[in-house]
Design a protein around this motif. Structure first.
Motif, PDB file in Angstrom:
ATOM      1  N   ARG A   1     125.148  -7.887   6.637  1.00 33.11           N
ATOM      2  CA  ARG A   1     126.064  -7.134   7.336  1.00 33.11           C
ATOM      3  C   ARG A   1     125.581  -5.672   7.805  1.00 33.11           C
ATOM      4  O   ARG A   1     126.106  -4.924   8.509  1.00 33.11           O
ATOM      5  CB  ARG A   1     127.308  -6.924   6.365  1.00 33.11           C
ATOM      6  CG  ARG A   1     128.230  -8.299   6.509  1.00 33.11           C
ATOM      7  CD  ARG A   1     129.458  -7.926   5.829  1.00 33.11           C
ATOM      8  NE  ARG A   1     130.201  -9.052   5.430  1.00 33.11           N
ATOM      9  CZ  ARG A   1     130.178  -9.609   4.128  1.00 33.11           C
ATOM     10  NH1 ARG A   1     129.703  -9.084   3.051  1.00 33.11           N
ATOM     11  NH2 ARG A   1     130.861 -10.772   3.889  1.00 33.11           N
TER      12      ARG A   1
ATOM     13  N   ARG B   1     122.253 -14.416  -5.152  1.00 40.35           N
ATOM     14  CA  ARG B   1     123.463 -15.034  -4.793  1.00 40.35           C
ATOM     15  C   ARG B   1     123.840 -15.167  -3.365  1.00 40.35           C
ATOM     16  O   ARG B   1     123.414 -13.968  -2.569  1.00 40.35           O
ATOM     17  CB  ARG B   1     124.529 -15.020  -5.487  1.00 40.35           C
ATOM     18  CG  ARG B   1     124.641 -15.200  -6.927  1.00 40.35           C
ATOM     19  CD  ARG B   1     125.655 -14.750  -7.785  1.00 40.35           C
ATOM     20  NE  ARG B   1     126.657 -15.507  -7.567  1.00 40.35           N
ATOM     21  CZ  ARG B   1     127.187 -16.980  -7.759  1.00 40.35           C
ATOM     22  NH1 ARG B   1     126.350 -17.476  -8.780  1.00 40.35           N
ATOM     23  NH2 ARG B   1     128.209 -17.577  -7.624  1.00 40.35           N
ATOM     24  N   ARG B   2     124.244 -16.020  -2.792  1.00 38.59           N
ATOM     25  CA  ARG B   2     124.575 -16.234  -1.095  1.00 38.59           C
ATOM     26  C   ARG B   2     125.320 -15.020  -0.931  1.00 38.59           C
ATOM     27  O   ARG B   2     125.315 -14.262   0.262  1.00 38.59           O
ATOM     28  CB  ARG B   2     125.247 -17.419  -0.875  1.00 38.59           C
ATOM     29  CG  ARG B   2     125.913 -17.410   0.484  1.00 38.59           C
ATOM     30  CD  ARG B   2     126.843 -18.570   0.848  1.00 38.59           C
ATOM     31  NE  ARG B   2     126.104 -19.996   0.486  1.00 38.59           N
ATOM     32  CZ  ARG B   2     125.808 -21.027   1.216  1.00 38.59           C
ATOM     33  NH1 ARG B   2     126.526 -20.972   2.382  1.00 38.59           N
ATOM     34  NH2 ARG B   2     125.248 -21.945   0.787  1.00 38.59           N
ATOM     35  N   GLU B   3     126.406 -14.595  -1.790  1.00 37.30           N
ATOM     36  CA  GLU B   3     127.557 -13.520  -1.270  1.00 37.30           C
ATOM     37  C   GLU B   3     126.792 -12.220  -1.405  1.00 37.30           C
ATOM     38  O   GLU B   3     126.769 -11.429  -0.366  1.00 37.30           O
ATOM     39  CB  GLU B   3     128.378 -13.444  -2.497  1.00 37.30           C
ATOM     40  CG  GLU B   3     129.639 -14.507  -2.696  1.00 37.30           C
ATOM     41  CD  GLU B   3     128.844 -15.885  -3.285  1.00 37.30           C
ATOM     42  OE1 GLU B   3     127.730 -15.670  -3.747  1.00 37.30           O
ATOM     43  OE2 GLU B   3     129.228 -16.885  -3.173  1.00 37.30           O
ATOM     44  N   ALA B   4     125.577 -11.996  -2.401  1.00 33.77           N
ATOM     45  CA  ALA B   4     124.873 -10.725  -2.212  1.00 33.77           C
ATOM     46  C   ALA B   4     124.211 -10.738  -0.869  1.00 33.77           C
ATOM     47  O   ALA B   4     123.894  -9.750  -0.326  1.00 33.77           O
ATOM     48  CB  ALA B   4     123.815 -10.767  -3.569  1.00 33.77           C
TER      49      ALA B   4
ATOM     50  N   GLU C   1     118.614 -18.164  -3.825  1.00 34.42           N
ATOM     51  CA  GLU C   1     119.277 -18.336  -5.256  1.00 34.42           C
ATOM     52  C   GLU C   1     118.248 -18.594  -6.305  1.00 34.42           C
ATOM     53  O   GLU C   1     118.175 -18.225  -7.338  1.00 34.42           O
ATOM     54  CB  GLU C   1     120.256 -19.513  -5.070  1.00 34.42           C
ATOM     55  CG  GLU C   1     121.518 -18.754  -4.541  1.00 34.42           C
ATOM     56  CD  GLU C   1     122.504 -19.909  -4.340  1.00 34.42           C
ATOM     57  OE1 GLU C   1     122.348 -21.142  -4.647  1.00 34.42           O
ATOM     58  OE2 GLU C   1     123.580 -19.710  -3.655  1.00 34.42           O
TER      59      GLU C   1
ATOM     60  N   MET D   1     124.682 -12.350   2.043  1.00 35.96           N
ATOM     61  CA  MET D   1     125.586 -12.017   3.197  1.00 35.96           C
ATOM     62  C   MET D   1     125.751 -10.454   3.459  1.00 35.96           C
ATOM     63  O   MET D   1     125.992 -10.108   4.608  1.00 35.96           O
ATOM     64  CB  MET D   1     126.896 -12.860   3.076  1.00 35.96           C
ATOM     65  CG  MET D   1     126.357 -14.105   3.197  1.00 35.96           C
ATOM     66  SD  MET D   1     125.840 -14.596   5.127  1.00 35.96           S
ATOM     67  CE  MET D   1     127.203 -14.197   6.018  1.00 35.96           C
ATOM     68  N   LYS D   2     126.021  -9.889   2.296  1.00 35.11           N
ATOM     69  CA  LYS D   2     126.516  -8.375   2.191  1.00 35.11           C
ATOM     70  C   LYS D   2     125.347  -7.558   3.020  1.00 35.11           C
ATOM     71  O   LYS D   2     125.285  -6.621   3.602  1.00 35.11           O
ATOM     72  CB  LYS D   2     126.497  -7.865   0.890  1.00 35.11           C
ATOM     73  CG  LYS D   2     128.098  -8.217   0.417  1.00 35.11           C
ATOM     74  CD  LYS D   2     128.096  -7.610  -1.009  1.00 35.11           C
ATOM     75  CE  LYS D   2     129.495  -7.852  -1.743  1.00 35.11           C
ATOM     76  NZ  LYS D   2     129.957  -7.432  -2.836  1.00 35.11           N
TER      77      LYS D   2
ATOM     78  N   GLN E   1     128.857  -2.660   0.244  1.00 34.91           N
ATOM     79  CA  GLN E   1     129.906  -3.451   0.903  1.00 34.91           C
ATOM     80  C   GLN E   1     130.099  -2.332   2.459  1.00 34.91           C
ATOM     81  O   GLN E   1     130.273  -1.145   2.145  1.00 34.91           O
ATOM     82  CB  GLN E   1     131.136  -3.547   0.364  1.00 34.91           C
ATOM     83  CG  GLN E   1     132.292  -3.982   1.362  1.00 34.91           C
ATOM     84  CD  GLN E   1     131.969  -5.646   1.790  1.00 34.91           C
ATOM     85  OE1 GLN E   1     131.700  -6.381   0.927  1.00 34.91           O
ATOM     86  NE2 GLN E   1     132.101  -5.783   3.205  1.00 34.91           N
TER      87      GLN E   1
END
Length: 379
Positions: free
Chosen positions: A339, A330-333, A325, A335-336, A377
């Protein structure tokens, strides 16, 4: 301000057939003049050094000149000062002199405790020579001794690699660097008819060494590096941690200065906030002649996410979401991106992500996905 200092000592009693580092045959007169040039360059900078690393070459072959350099360096009271050494260059006199000059860490190039593997590598020492040199270093008061072991040697097996690890641990060393053998094109080794272990066997060798080191009290903290818990293995009080503080500067994008032929730097001497990457040419005579070493600047770099994460993900502690960050990811990005990587290769916690030991075997591909792949995604 304090920073790391790398000093390249290019002199070596003999060149190993797999070695691609810049080195020349040891000559006492040239070594003396070279040390004078190192001192002259070090005194050009204002900072005190909190880590000093003498690499080579074989710095222990020029131990007298290393001691002379140490007598003129400005370093902090708690500085970590490492000298690379080969077993057959260590004597009680050289070890005592290095210790008295302020050197407090040895990195011994053992490569293997198998005499058959040492012969394949063209090493001039034996397993017994290596064991005796480590015992002598401990007797002379060194309480931070590292050994280099090589993995993927022609003819090596997981069992023979385990045996080398066991010997190192039983000798009481504090740190092990276990590197994969890489055959460089311009080396004599490239022209030899050696058959390397296949990919599957090499992976088994790497995993076997990691497991054996863990069993014997070592913790992995980087792809190729393992350290004991502080205070273990010898009665003498050791440092707070046996991690190599100097190398941690490389992996955490902190500044370091390189002096000597072939030495590289990441240094912001102007206070601009953008350190420069530069290096010195492989010309000993020119280095000795110049008042201040002539450097070639490759880039001025403001540390960005890609350069920071590429190095930080080499560490077992990995990369925190807070660090991501800080660079605007961001964390969500993140995490993608995770995956895109098989789950067995990553350890994900509330704080961040780290690559597992199995993942380290394919770390280049994993890091590339985590730092350069578009964020998509995956269904």
């Amino acid at each position: 301000m304090s920073l790391g200092l790398y000093v390249h000592i290019p002199f070596c009693p003999g060149k190993c057939p797999y070695c691609d580092f810049f080195s020349v045959a040891y000559d006492s007169r040239t070594s003396y003049s070279y040390a004078d040039a190192v001192i002259r360059n070090a005194e050009h900078y204002r900072e005190r050094f909190d880590t000093v690393y003498f690499g080579g070459g074989t710095p222990s072959a020029a131990w007298w000149d290393v001691c002379r350099i140490m007598g003129r360096l400005r370093f902090t009271d708690d500085a970590e000062i490492t000298v690379e050494a080969n077993p057959n260059t260590l004597t009680r006199e050289s070890l005592s002199s290095l210790k008295n000059s302020g050197v407090n860490r040895l990195s011994v190039g053992v490569q293997s405790f198998s005499n058959a593997e040492l012969r394949v590598l063209g090493r001039t020492h034996t397993s017994e020579d290596a064991s005796n040199s480590i015992k002598l270093a401990l007797e002379c008061g060194f309480n931070n001794v590292s050994v280099d072991l090589m993995l993927g040697i022609p003819g090596q097996t997981p069992d023979s690699a385990r045996r080398s690890v066991k010997v190192a641990a039983m000798l009481g060393v504090h740190h092990v660097s276990a590197y994969m053998l890489k055959i460089e094109e311009r080396t004599p080794f490239a022209g030899m008819a050696h058959k390397l272990p296949d990919e599957n066997t090499t992976a088994q060798i790497y995993l076997a060494c990691g497991e054996e080191l863990e069993k014997r009290g070592f913790t992995q903290y980087e792809i190729s590096n393992f350290r004991r818990a502080a205070g273990d293995s010898t009665p003498a009080a050791g440092p707070a941690s046996y991690e190599c503080r100097h190398n941690l500067k490389y992996w955490t994008s902190r500044e370091y200065l390189g002096i000597g032929t072939a030495a590289h730097s990441f240094y912001d001497g102007e206070g601009s906030g953008c350190p420069q990457r530069f290096f010195v040419m492989n010309d000993i005579r020119e280095f000795i002649k110049q008042r201040v070493q002539t450097v070639i600047i490759t880039e001025r770099e403001e540390v960005n996410f890609e350069s920071y994460a590429m190095l930080k993900l080499r560490l077992s502690e990995g990369l925190t979401f807070a660090e991501c960050e800080r660079f605007g990811l961001r964390r969500e990005a993140m995490m993608k991106r995770c995956r895109l990587v098989p789950p067995d290769y990553l350890q994900i916690t509330d704080k961040g992500i780290a690559i597992t030991r199995e993942g380290f075997l394919v770390s280049n591909q994993i890091i590339r996905k985590l730092i350069t792949e578009p964020v998509v995604q995956v269904i």
